[in-house]
Write a protein that holds these residues in place. Structure first.
Motif, PDB file in Angstrom:
ATOM      1  N   UNK A 151      19.802 -20.226  33.146  1.00 33.50           N
ATOM      2  CA  UNK A 151      19.070 -21.452  32.851  1.00 33.50           C
ATOM      3  C   UNK A 151      19.594 -22.001  31.531  1.00 33.50           C
ATOM      4  N   UNK A 152      20.249 -23.161  31.588  1.00 32.15           N
ATOM      5  CA  UNK A 152      20.812 -23.801  30.390  1.00 32.15           C
ATOM      6  C   UNK A 152      21.688 -22.831  29.595  1.00 32.15           C
ATOM      7  N   UNK A 153      22.516 -22.063  30.285  1.00 32.00           N
ATOM      8  CA  UNK A 153      23.445 -21.174  29.603  1.00 32.00           C
ATOM      9  C   UNK A 153      22.854 -19.862  29.142  1.00 32.00           C
ATOM     10  N   UNK A 154      21.584 -19.597  29.426  1.00 30.11           N
ATOM     11  CA  UNK A 154      20.935 -18.351  29.034  1.00 30.11           C
ATOM     12  C   UNK A 154      20.545 -17.564  30.282  1.00 30.11           C
ATOM     13  N   UNK A 155      20.688 -16.243  30.220  1.00 30.53           N
ATOM     14  CA  UNK A 155      20.339 -15.387  31.344  1.00 30.53           C
ATOM     15  C   UNK A 155      18.822 -15.220  31.429  1.00 30.53           C
ATOM     16  N   UNK A 156      18.279 -15.285  32.651  1.00 34.94           N
ATOM     17  CA  UNK A 156      16.875 -14.940  32.864  1.00 34.94           C
ATOM     18  C   UNK A 156      16.796 -13.788  33.856  1.00 34.94           C
ATOM     19  N   UNK A 157      15.704 -13.024  33.762  1.00 30.12           N
ATOM     20  CA  UNK A 157      15.480 -11.925  34.692  1.00 30.12           C
ATOM     21  C   UNK A 157      14.064 -12.032  35.258  1.00 30.12           C
ATOM     22  N   UNK A 158      13.838 -11.434  36.416  1.00 32.52           N
ATOM     23  CA  UNK A 158      12.508 -11.391  37.024  1.00 32.52           C
ATOM     24  C   UNK A 158      12.369 -10.078  37.780  1.00 32.52           C
ATOM     25  N   UNK A 159      11.333  -9.318  37.457  1.00 30.10           N
ATOM     26  CA  UNK A 159      11.065  -8.066  38.157  1.00 30.10           C
ATOM     27  C   UNK A 159      10.651  -8.368  39.600  1.00 30.10           C
ATOM     28  N   UNK A 160      11.235  -7.640  40.551  1.00 28.77           N
ATOM     29  CA  UNK A 160      10.957  -7.878  41.971  1.00 28.77           C
ATOM     30  C   UNK A 160       9.877  -6.920  42.483  1.00 28.77           C
ATOM     31  N   UNK A 161       8.768  -6.838  41.747  1.00 33.06           N
ATOM     32  CA  UNK A 161       7.664  -5.970  42.140  1.00 33.06           C
ATOM     33  C   UNK A 161       8.140  -4.523  42.301  1.00 33.06           C
ATOM     34  N   UNK A 162       8.895  -4.057  41.316  1.00 31.14           N
ATOM     35  CA  UNK A 162       9.436  -2.702  41.348  1.00 31.14           C
ATOM     36  C   UNK A 162       8.344  -1.672  41.095  1.00 31.14           C
ATOM     37  N   UNK A 163       8.611  -0.429  41.476  1.00 28.88           N
ATOM     38  CA  UNK A 163       7.620   0.638  41.336  1.00 28.88           C
ATOM     39  C   UNK A 163       7.358   0.986  39.876  1.00 28.88           C
ATOM     40  N   UNK A 164       8.408   1.010  39.045  1.00 27.17           N
ATOM     41  CA  UNK A 164       8.264   1.439  37.655  1.00 27.17           C
ATOM     42  C   UNK A 164       8.371   0.299  36.653  1.00 27.17           C
ATOM     43  N   UNK A 165       8.524  -0.922  37.141  1.00 30.65           N
ATOM     44  CA  UNK A 165       8.494  -2.064  36.247  1.00 30.65           C
ATOM     45  C   UNK A 165       9.766  -2.284  35.450  1.00 30.65           C
ATOM     46  N   UNK A 167      11.150  -3.661  31.445  1.00 32.21           N
ATOM     47  CA  UNK A 167      10.789  -3.910  30.048  1.00 32.21           C
ATOM     48  C   UNK A 167      11.952  -4.594  29.349  1.00 32.21           C
ATOM     49  N   UNK A 168      11.649  -5.668  28.601  1.00 30.52           N
ATOM     50  CA  UNK A 168      12.638  -6.376  27.785  1.00 30.52           C
ATOM     51  C   UNK A 168      12.465  -5.903  26.344  1.00 30.52           C
ATOM     52  N   UNK A 177       7.507  -6.853  31.658  1.00 31.13           N
ATOM     53  CA  UNK A 177       7.597  -8.043  32.500  1.00 31.13           C
ATOM     54  C   UNK A 177       6.524  -8.043  33.592  1.00 31.13           C
ATOM     55  N   UNK A 178       5.922  -9.204  33.765  1.00 29.89           N
ATOM     56  CA  UNK A 178       5.008  -9.408  34.886  1.00 29.89           C
ATOM     57  C   UNK A 178       5.848  -9.619  36.143  1.00 29.89           C
ATOM     58  N   UNK A 179       5.587  -8.873  37.222  1.00 31.44           N
ATOM     59  CA  UNK A 179       6.405  -9.020  38.430  1.00 31.44           C
ATOM     60  C   UNK A 179       6.451 -10.462  38.931  1.00 31.44           C
ATOM     61  N   UNK A 180       7.640 -10.910  39.309  1.00 28.99           N
ATOM     62  CA  UNK A 180       7.819 -12.238  39.870  1.00 28.99           C
ATOM     63  C   UNK A 180       7.938 -13.342  38.844  1.00 28.99           C
TER      64      UNK A 180
END
Length: 201
Positions: A151-165, A167-168, A177-180
């Motif tokens: 997004x605008x040259x910066x990396x974003x991440x999103x947890x896909x409802x993983x079992x262990x979550x 952390x940034x 991180x809140x899933x999704x």
């Protein structure tokens, strides 16, 4: 689109949040107390760095376009066919690229969008540029653990409802991180996935 304080998406809706991996789960759950205490939601502080990244990307794209125009003009004088070849640019070359340095020692250069996990698999109808597989014998990382994009040259991440979550971790700031939900991560940020991790470079 992103919060100015924490960098997370302000337009996320239940429809936009990803569903859990439909395959049978075999991830080893580490339990709610496996992480160090003191994890709090605090601003990541990416505003200044994101602006610098955007300036750098814009300058690089402008320089590439100017060089392509100059080459095309020179080629037109010698060979009209060569000018046509120079004018065609690779769209992927203009997309920002990111280096992910994993705790396992692996280094991946990625661009566009992707999934990270032990055996990442898109949902029906989804399409990604990369599927990054993590070697995790302890199975603390879910099969499809994390999604990322730019997004605008910066990396974003999103947890896909993983079992262990996910952390940034940046300097003294830690966000679980809140899933999704999308979170911006700049260079130097450590992203923890279960017992594995990678650093954005």
């Amino acid at each position: 689109m992103f919060c100015g304080h924490c960098g997370s998406s302000t337009s996320a809706t239940p429809e936009s949040r990803r569903r859990p991996d439909p395959r049978p789960g075999d991830t080893t759950s580490l339990g709610p107390g496996f992480r160090r205490s003191g994890v709090v939601s605090v601003p990541v502080g990416l505003e200044g760095e994101a602006a610098e990244l955007r300036k750098g990307v814009a300058a690089g794209v402008a320089a590439t376009q100017a060089e392509s125009v100059a080459d095309a003009d020179a080629g037109a004088a010698d060979d009209a066919g060569a000018a046509d070849d120079v004018a065609v640019a690779d769209p992927a070359a203009e997309r920002p690229r990111f280096v992910l340095r994993f705790g396992t020692g692996e280094v991946r250069v990625v661009f566009g969008t992707g999934l990270i996990g032990r055996r990442p698999l898109p949902q029906p109808g989804e399409s990604f540029d990369h599927l990054v597989t993590i070697d995790d014998p302890g199975r603390s990382v879910s099969k499809t653990h994390l999604e990322y994009g730019a997004h605008d040259g910066t990396l974003w991440i999103a947890d896909r409802f993983s079992a262990n979550g996910t952390v940034v971790r940046r300097a003294d700031d830690v966000i679980r991180c809140e899933p999704g939900r999308r979170y911006l991560v700049a260079s130097g940020t450590v992203v923890e996935l279960g017992q594995q991790s990678f650093t954005v470079a």
